[in-house]
Design a protein around this motif. Structure first.
Motif, mmCIF file in Angstrom:
data_model
loop_
_atom_site.group_PDB
_atom_site.id
_atom_site.type_symbol
_atom_site.label_atom_id
_atom_site.label_comp_id
_atom_site.label_asym_id
_atom_site.label_seq_id
_atom_site.Cartn_x
_atom_site.Cartn_y
_atom_site.Cartn_z
ATOM 1 N N VAL A 256 0.990 -1.271 -0.063
ATOM 2 C CA VAL A 256 0.035 0.079 -0.121
ATOM 3 C C VAL A 256 1.121 1.333 -0.197
ATOM 4 O O VAL A 256 1.899 1.244 0.768
ATOM 5 N N GLU A 259 0.841 7.051 1.639
ATOM 6 C CA GLU A 259 -0.244 8.021 1.920
ATOM 7 C C GLU A 259 -1.602 7.516 2.179
ATOM 8 O O GLU A 259 -2.618 7.975 2.607
ATOM 9 N N GLN A 260 -1.851 6.053 1.907
ATOM 10 C CA GLN A 260 -2.974 5.222 2.058
ATOM 11 C C GLN A 260 -2.890 4.420 3.298
ATOM 12 O O GLN A 260 -3.832 3.666 3.268
ATOM 13 N N ALA A 263 -5.758 4.552 5.872
ATOM 14 C CA ALA A 263 -7.277 4.306 5.274
ATOM 15 C C ALA A 263 -7.360 2.810 5.002
ATOM 16 O O ALA A 263 -8.471 2.202 5.374
ATOM 17 N N SER A 283 -8.396 1.975 -5.566
ATOM 18 C CA SER A 283 -7.185 2.763 -5.170
ATOM 19 C C SER A 283 -6.063 2.132 -5.718
ATOM 20 O O SER A 283 -6.102 1.147 -6.521
#
Length: 757
Positions: A256, A259-260, A263, A283
Motif C-alpha cells: 500500500v 499516503e494510504q 485508510a 485505489s
C-alpha cells in the motif's frame, strides 16, 4: 421376551433420532431425514404391534391398534425406500407412493381383523421386500462401503422374514436379537455412509471453489491483522509475484502506498469488526517491481481457520484507469505542446475565481504573424515553433505562473500570486523578454513577437469567462500596435467589443427587416454649379436606437461578410430609385454607388450588376461604380477583370478617396476608370498654396487621362473657387448639398431637368 422387544423398539427410535440429528447438521441430505423417520416409525410400529397386541382385548380398540401398528411399519418401510431413492438421486411419484402405502396398510389391517397369522406373514413379506428394494438401490453403482450397507438391508430383510417363520406370533427371541444387531449395525452404517457422503460433498465443494479461486481472473486475498493468509494466482499475478510473501510481512507496509496506510488499516479493522461488512473501494497498490497497479476491490469478512479475516476480491483495473487518465489528459492537455489546454485553464480559473479569493493576474498572449510561418515554412515548422515556445516559457516562467495553450498561436499565463498592477506589468515584460532570443526552426532563425493582454481579478472579472474575455480584449487591442506589446484591460475595451458584437448581431436582423435606406448627395459641375449627378449613401434607421453611423456598421458588415448582402441591397434600391425617376420625371442623372472589394469576391458580380440594370431598363451610363484606390490595388487580380467588363458595357467607374492610399500612377493608367475623386483631406487645406499645388498636379494628371475630377468635402466658398480654378470638373460637399432623402433629391432633380436645355 417383552423386555427384549421393548429394547429393540426403543433402540430403533433412538437410532432414528440420531439420524434426524445428523440431518439437522446436513439439511441438504434429505435421505438422512427419510431414514431417520423410517427408524423412528419402525420402533413405533414394533411397540404398537408385537409388543402391545396382547394388552387389549379383542374389539375395536385392538383393531385400531393393529391399524396404527401396520401404518407405522408400512410408513417406516416407505421412508426407508424413499431415502434410498433420494440417496441415488432417483425421482419418485408421491401420489403412487402414498397409494401403495394406503393399499398395504388396508391389506394388512383387513387380514389382521380376520387372521392375525396371515397379517403377520403379509407384513413381514412387505417389510422384507422393501428392504430388498432399498438394498438393491444402494448396491447399484456403489462403492465397497455402499455395498456393505446394501447387504445390511438384505440381512434386515431376512430378519423381517424370520419373524413369522420362527414364531407363530412373530415374537422369536432370535428374531429380535438379530434385529437389534442388524438394525443397529445398519443404522450405524447409514450414519457413516451419510457422513462419508457429506465429507465427499464438502471435499468436492472445497475442490470446486479451490479451482474457481485458482483459475479465477479476479484476485482473491485473505488477510488478518495485516498478514497475508491466502492469495490466489490471479492476485499474485496482479502484484507481479510468483509466490506468497511470508506471513510475517505486514501486507499494508509492503503493497500500500504510504499516503494510504491509515485508510487501509481503518478499512481492515472495520471489516474484522462487522461480519456483514461489504466495502467497495478502488485505489492504487504497489506491485513487486514498485510500479503502481490500479485496483477495484470489494472487502468483506470471511471465517478463516475459525477466526474472522478480511477477504478482498480485486480486479486489475489499470488498463481502464490508464485509458481514462489518457482521455482526461487529452481533455485537459494540448497534444502538440503537452501544455494544459483551454479546458484545464478554465477549470483552474474557476477554482481561483471563488468569492473572497486573493487577487491574481491573467495574461492572454498571441503570436504576431504566426500564419506567415505556416504559409512560408509549412505547418510542420509552425508546430515545431509552437513546441519550442512552450518549452522555453515552461522553463523560464516563475514558479507561481501557470502556462496553458488556448489554441493555434494563443497562450494564457495565470499568475496566481501576482495580485497588483506593478507585479502584473513585470510579469508581462518578463514574458516579452523571454522571446527576445530567436528560435531555430526548420534551419532558420525566427524572431517571435507577442501581443499580450493583461486582466486582473477581481476588478476586471469575477468569473473565469469574464476574465478571459477581458484579457482577450486587451490582447486584441495590443495586436493593433506594431511589434511586441502588452496592454492592461480597461472598461472602454469591453464597451467597444460589446458595441461591435451588438452591431454585428443586429446587422442580419436589419437586412431581413429592411431597416436600410438611401440618401443622395448631389454632385455639381464646376463653374456652372449645375446638378450633374448623385452619390447614393446607405443609412441604417434602427427602430430602437435611431440612425446608426456608417462608420460603425460598414466595417462590421465587412468583418462579418454581410457587406455582400448589404451591397446587393444598395444596388437594388439605387436601381429602383433610378427607374422611378426615369418613369416619373422622364429622365435622370447618374447615381454613384460605393462598392466594397469583398463584393468582387463573387466572380459573377459584374454580370449580376448588368442583369440588374437590364431588369430595371436602365442605360448603363446612369449607374456609376465607386471603388477606393486601396481596394483596387489590394485586390487587383480579382477586381480589374470585372471593372473592365463593366466599363466595356458602359458603366462609369470612379476611383474614390484618391490621395490617401497607395497612389500609383501606373495603376491609374491600368484601371478602366472615368473619374477620380480627390479625397477631402486634399480639399480641406485649400486655398493654401502647398495644398493647391498638390490638387493642381492631380488635376493635370486627371485631364491627361481624360478623367472627370471630383473634389470631395467642399465646405467653404474659398475651397469651391480654388478647386474650380485648379482644374476640378465636379464639386461635392456640404457647401453645395448635403445627403438628401429620396423625396428631396427628387425635387432637386426635377428642377435640374427643367433647367436643362
Amino acid at each position: 421376551m417383552t423386555a427384549l422387544m421393548l429394547v429393540s423398539a426403543c433402540l430403533n427410535i433412538m437410532l432414528g433420532g440420531a439420524l434426524l440429528l445428523l440431518w439437522a447438521q446436513e439439511r441438504h441430505q434429505d435421505h438422512v431425514r427419510d431414514w431417520g423417520w423410517s427408524w423412528m416409525l419402525l420402533g413405533i410400529g414394533l411397540t404398537l404391534g408385537p409388543i402391545m397386541q396382547d394388552w387389549l382385548a379383542p374389539g375395536p380398540l385392538r383393531d385400531l391398534q393393529a391399524l396404527m401398528a401396520a401404518a407405522s411399519l408400512m410408513a417406516s418401510q416407505g421412508f426407508q425406500t424413499v431415502g434410498a431413492l433420494r440417496y441415488r438421486g432417483r425421482r419418485f411419484s408421491k401420489p403412487f407412493t402414498f397409494g401403495l402405502f394406503v393399499l398395504s396398510v388396508a391389506l394388512i389391517a383387513t387380514l389382521g381383523m380376520h387372521d392375525m397369522r396371515a397379517a403377520l406373514i403379509a407384513g413381514a413379506a412387505v417389510l422384507s421386500l422393501m428392504c430388498l428394494v432399498s438394498g438393491w438401490l444402494i448396491w447399484q453403482g456403489g462403492h465397497r462401503f455402499e455395498r456393505w450397507v446394501a447387504m445390511g438391508f438384505g440381512a434386515l430383510a431376512a430378519v423381517h422374514a424370520s419373524g413369522p417363520v420362527l414364531d407363530e406370533h412373530a415374537r422369536s427371541v432370535l428374531t429380535y436379537s438379530l434385529g437389534i444387531l442388524v438394525q443397529t449395525t445398519l443404522c450405524l452404517g447409514l450414519i457413516l455412509l451419510s457422513v462419508r457422503r457429506a465429507h465427499a460433498l464438502a471435499r468436492q465443494q472445497g475442490e470446486r471453489f479451490t479451482r474457481l479461486a485458482e483459475f479465477s481472473l479476479q484476485g482473491l486475498v485473505v488477510m488478518r491483522n495485516h498478514r497475508l493468509l491466502y492469495a490466489n494466482p490471479a492476485a499474485l499475478a496482479i502484484f507481479g509475484a510468483t509466490e506468497m510473501p511470508s506471513e510475517d510481512v505486514d501486507l499494508i507496509e509492503l503493497a500500500v502506498p504510504p499516503e494510504q496506510h491509515d485508510a487501509a488499516r481503518m478499512r481492515h479493522a472495520r471489516v474484522l469488526a462487522d461480519r456483514n461488512a461489504h466495502i467497495e473501494w478502488e485505489s492504487h497498490r504497489l506491485a513487486r517491481d514498485g510500479g503502481a497497479v490500479h485496483l477495484q476491490c470489494l472487502s468483506s469478512q470471511v471465517e478463516w481457520d475459525g477466526t474472522a479475516a478480511e477477504l478482498i476480491v480485486m480486479i486489475n483495473d489499470s488498463s481502464r484507469y490508464e485509458a481514462a487518465e489518457a482521455l482526461r489528459r487529452q481533455a485537459l492537455h494540448d497534444e502538440l505542446t503537452e501544455l494544459p489546454n483551454r479546458n484545464h485553464a478554465v477549470a483552474r480559473l474557476q477554482a481561483l475565481c471563488r468569492p473572497g479569493a486573493p487577487p491574481f493576474t491573467l495574461l492572454s498572449a498571441d503570436l504576431d504573424r504566426f500564419q506567415l510561418v505556416n504559409e512560408t515554412l509549412g505547418h510542420e515548422a509552425g508546430d515545431a515553433l509552437l513546441r519550442a515556445i512552450a518549452r522555453r516559457l515552461s522553463r523560464q516562467l516563475p514558479p507561481n505562473a501557470e502556462l496553458a495553450r488556448l489554441g493555434e498561436d494563443q497562450f494564457v499565463i495565470i499568475g496566481a500570486d501576482v495580485g497588483d498592477t506593478i507585479a502584473a506589468q513585470a510579469l508581462a515584460e518578463q514574458l516579452l523578454g523571454m522571446l527576445a532570443t530567436p528560435f531555430s526552426v526548420a534551419g532558420a532563425e525566427l524572431f517571435v513577437h507577442l501581443s499580450i493582454g493583461v486582466a486582473l481579478f477581481p476588478q476586471d472579472g469575477r468569473d473565469a469567462a469574464t476574465l478571459l474575455r477581458a484579457a482577450d480584449s486587451a490582447m486584441h487591442r495590443a495586436k493593433a500596435t506594431a511589434g511586441a506589446s502588452w496592454l492592461f484591460f480597461d472598461a472602454t475595451m469591453k464597451q467597444a467589443a460589446q458595441a461591435r458584437l451588438e452591431v454585428e448581431q443586429a446587422l442580419g436582423r436589419a437586412l431581413a427587416a429592411g431597416e436600410f435606406l438611401l440618401e443622395y448627395q448631389p454632385k455639381f459641375s464646376a463653374g456652372t454649379r449645375q446638378l450633374c449627378g448623385f452619390e447614393a449613401l446607405v443609412r441604417w434607421e434602427r427602430p430602437d436606437r435611431g440612425r446608426v453611423s456608417p462608420v460603425e456598421f460598414i466595417p462590421a458588415a465587412e468583418r462579418t461578410g454581410q457587406i455582400k448582402a448589404l451591397g446587393g441591397l444598395i444596388i437594388a434600391m439605387a436601381c429602383t430609385q433610378l427607374r422611378e425617376w426615369e418613369q416619373t420625371l422622364g429622365g435622370a442623372l447618374p447615381v454613384a454607388v460605393n462598392v466594397s472589394p469583398l463584393q468582387f469576391e463573387d466572380p459573377l458580380f459584374a454580370e449580376r450588376l448588368l442583369e440588374q440594370l437590364r431588369a430595371h431598363e436602365l442605360p448603363p451610363g446612369r449607374f456609376e461604380i465607386e471603388i477606393t484606390e486601396t481596394a483596387a490595388i489590394g485586390h487587383v487580380e480579382r477586381v480589374l477583370p470585372q471593372l473592365a467588363q463593366l466599363r466595356q458595357a458602359g458603366v462609369p467607374i470612379a476611383l474614390d478617396d484618391f490621395g490617401i492610399g497607395q497612389s500609383s500612377l501606373t495603376m491609374l493608367r491600368q484601371l478602366p476608370i472615368a473619374a477620380m475623386k480627390l479625397d477631402s483631406s486634399l480639399i480641406t487645406p485649400l486655398p493654401a498654396s502647398d495644398a493647391a499645388a498638390i490638387v493642381q498636379a492631380a488635376c493635370v494628371l486627371g485631364r491627361s487621362l481624360k478623367l472627370e475630377i471630383v473634389a470631395e468635402g467642399v465646405e467653404t466658398p474659398a475651397q469651391a473657387t480654388s478647386a474650380e480654378a485648379l482644374g476640378c470638373t465636379q464639386l461635392q460637399g456640404y457647401l453645395l448639398g448635403r445627403p438628401l432623402p429620396a423625396a428631396i433629391a427628387t425635387q432637386l432633380l426635377e428642377q435640374a431637368l427643367r433647367k436643362a436645355p
